[in-house]
Scaffold this motif. Structure first.
Motif, short mmCIF file in Angstrom:
data_model
loop_
_atom_site.label_atom_id
_atom_site.label_comp_id
_atom_site.label_asym_id
_atom_site.label_seq_id
_atom_site.Cartn_x
_atom_site.Cartn_y
_atom_site.Cartn_z
N PHE A 1 -46.53 -56.48 22.53
CA PHE A 1 -46.25 -56.84 23.91
C PHE A 1 -47.34 -56.24 24.80
O PHE A 1 -47.78 -55.12 24.57
CB PHE A 1 -44.87 -56.32 24.33
N ARG A 2 -47.71 -57.01 25.80
CA ARG A 2 -48.72 -56.54 26.77
C ARG A 2 -47.98 -56.12 28.04
O ARG A 2 -47.20 -56.88 28.59
CB ARG A 2 -49.71 -57.66 27.08
N PHE A 3 -48.26 -54.89 28.49
CA PHE A 3 -47.69 -54.35 29.71
C PHE A 3 -48.78 -54.29 30.76
O PHE A 3 -49.88 -53.80 30.49
CB PHE A 3 -47.15 -52.93 29.47
N GLU A 4 -48.48 -54.79 31.95
CA GLU A 4 -49.41 -54.69 33.08
C GLU A 4 -48.71 -53.93 34.20
O GLU A 4 -47.72 -54.40 34.75
CB GLU A 4 -49.83 -56.07 33.58
N ASN A 5 -49.23 -52.76 34.51
CA ASN A 5 -48.69 -51.94 35.59
C ASN A 5 -49.56 -52.11 36.81
O ASN A 5 -50.75 -51.87 36.75
CB ASN A 5 -48.67 -50.46 35.19
N THR A 6 -48.96 -52.53 37.91
CA THR A 6 -49.68 -52.69 39.17
C THR A 6 -49.10 -51.68 40.16
O THR A 6 -47.95 -51.81 40.58
CB THR A 6 -49.55 -54.12 39.72
N GLU A 7 -49.93 -50.68 40.49
CA GLU A 7 -49.53 -49.66 41.44
C GLU A 7 -50.66 -49.50 42.45
O GLU A 7 -51.81 -49.33 42.08
CB GLU A 7 -49.31 -48.32 40.75
N PHE A 8 -50.31 -49.56 43.72
CA PHE A 8 -51.26 -49.36 44.81
C PHE A 8 -52.46 -50.30 44.70
O PHE A 8 -53.59 -49.93 44.95
CB PHE A 8 -51.74 -47.90 44.86
N GLY A 9 -52.20 -51.53 44.26
CA GLY A 9 -53.26 -52.53 44.15
C GLY A 9 -54.11 -52.43 42.91
O GLY A 9 -55.00 -53.24 42.70
N GLN A 10 -53.87 -51.46 42.07
CA GLN A 10 -54.62 -51.26 40.83
C GLN A 10 -53.78 -51.73 39.65
O GLN A 10 -52.61 -51.38 39.56
CB GLN A 10 -54.97 -49.79 40.63
N THR A 11 -54.36 -52.52 38.76
CA THR A 11 -53.64 -52.99 37.58
C THR A 11 -54.21 -52.35 36.33
O THR A 11 -55.42 -52.37 36.11
CB THR A 11 -53.72 -54.53 37.46
N ASN A 12 -53.33 -51.76 35.53
CA ASN A 12 -53.70 -51.19 34.24
C ASN A 12 -52.88 -51.90 33.18
O ASN A 12 -51.69 -52.15 33.37
CB ASN A 12 -53.39 -49.69 34.21
N TYR B 1 -46.73 -65.30 27.33
CA TYR B 1 -45.67 -65.69 28.27
C TYR B 1 -45.07 -64.45 28.92
O TYR B 1 -44.77 -63.46 28.24
CB TYR B 1 -44.57 -66.48 27.55
N LEU B 2 -44.85 -64.53 30.22
CA LEU B 2 -44.20 -63.46 30.95
C LEU B 2 -42.74 -63.40 30.53
O LEU B 2 -42.02 -64.39 30.63
CB LEU B 2 -44.31 -63.70 32.46
N ILE B 3 -42.31 -62.24 30.04
CA ILE B 3 -40.91 -62.13 29.60
C ILE B 3 -40.10 -61.19 30.48
O ILE B 3 -38.87 -61.23 30.44
CB ILE B 3 -40.81 -61.68 28.12
N ALA B 4 -40.78 -60.36 31.28
CA ALA B 4 -40.04 -59.45 32.17
C ALA B 4 -40.94 -58.96 33.29
O ALA B 4 -42.14 -58.77 33.09
CB ALA B 4 -39.51 -58.26 31.39
N THR B 5 -40.34 -58.77 34.44
CA THR B 5 -40.99 -58.13 35.58
C THR B 5 -40.04 -57.06 36.08
O THR B 5 -38.88 -57.35 36.38
CB THR B 5 -41.29 -59.12 36.72
N VAL B 6 -40.51 -55.84 36.13
CA VAL B 6 -39.70 -54.73 36.63
C VAL B 6 -40.33 -54.28 37.94
O VAL B 6 -41.46 -53.79 37.97
CB VAL B 6 -39.64 -53.56 35.63
N ASN B 7 -39.61 -54.46 39.03
CA ASN B 7 -40.06 -54.02 40.34
C ASN B 7 -39.65 -52.57 40.54
O ASN B 7 -38.51 -52.20 40.30
CB ASN B 7 -39.44 -54.88 41.45
N PHE B 8 -40.58 -51.76 41.00
CA PHE B 8 -40.27 -50.35 41.26
C PHE B 8 -39.11 -50.23 42.24
O PHE B 8 -38.26 -49.36 42.10
CB PHE B 8 -41.50 -49.64 41.82
#
Length: 97
Positions: A4-15, A62-69
């Motif tokens: 699974f690929r995780f993309e963390n977007t915090e303060f405009g930066q994506t890791n 395919y996007l399987i989940a989005t977790v909003n802070f």
């Protein structure tokens, strides 16, 4: 095991990073855990992280989940940033300027 690929977007930066997990459910739990960890790490500062997200993609992309802070913060009040706001004034009291 699926990746699974995780993309963390915090303060405009994506890791992004990839991890092997047993199932989609395990990926969802891992995303929530990572968000909670990020929120706890940012607690001493008054920075608002409510606009940050973690997205999880399966091997096919395919996007399987989005977790909003903000959702995690709502579910765990202890993770909400403390704001140094003055106490509310008494109702009906008018202050001159």
């Amino acid at each position: 095991m699926p990746r699974f690929r995780f993309e963390n977007t915090e303060f405009g930066q994506t890791n992004a990073f990839e991890i092997e997990l047993a199932s989609v459910e395990a990926a969802n739990q891992k995303a929530i855990e990572r968000v909670r960890t990020a929120l706890v790490a940012g607690l001493p500062t008054p920075v608002d992280q409510s606009g940050s997200t973690t997205k999880v993609y399966d091997e096919a992309g395919y996007l399987i989940a989005t977790v909003n802070f903000a959702d995690v913060m709502r579910d765990y009040p202890e993770l909400q940033p403390r704001r140094d706001e003055p106490p509310p004034e008494e109702p009906g009291v008018m202050r001159s300027g």
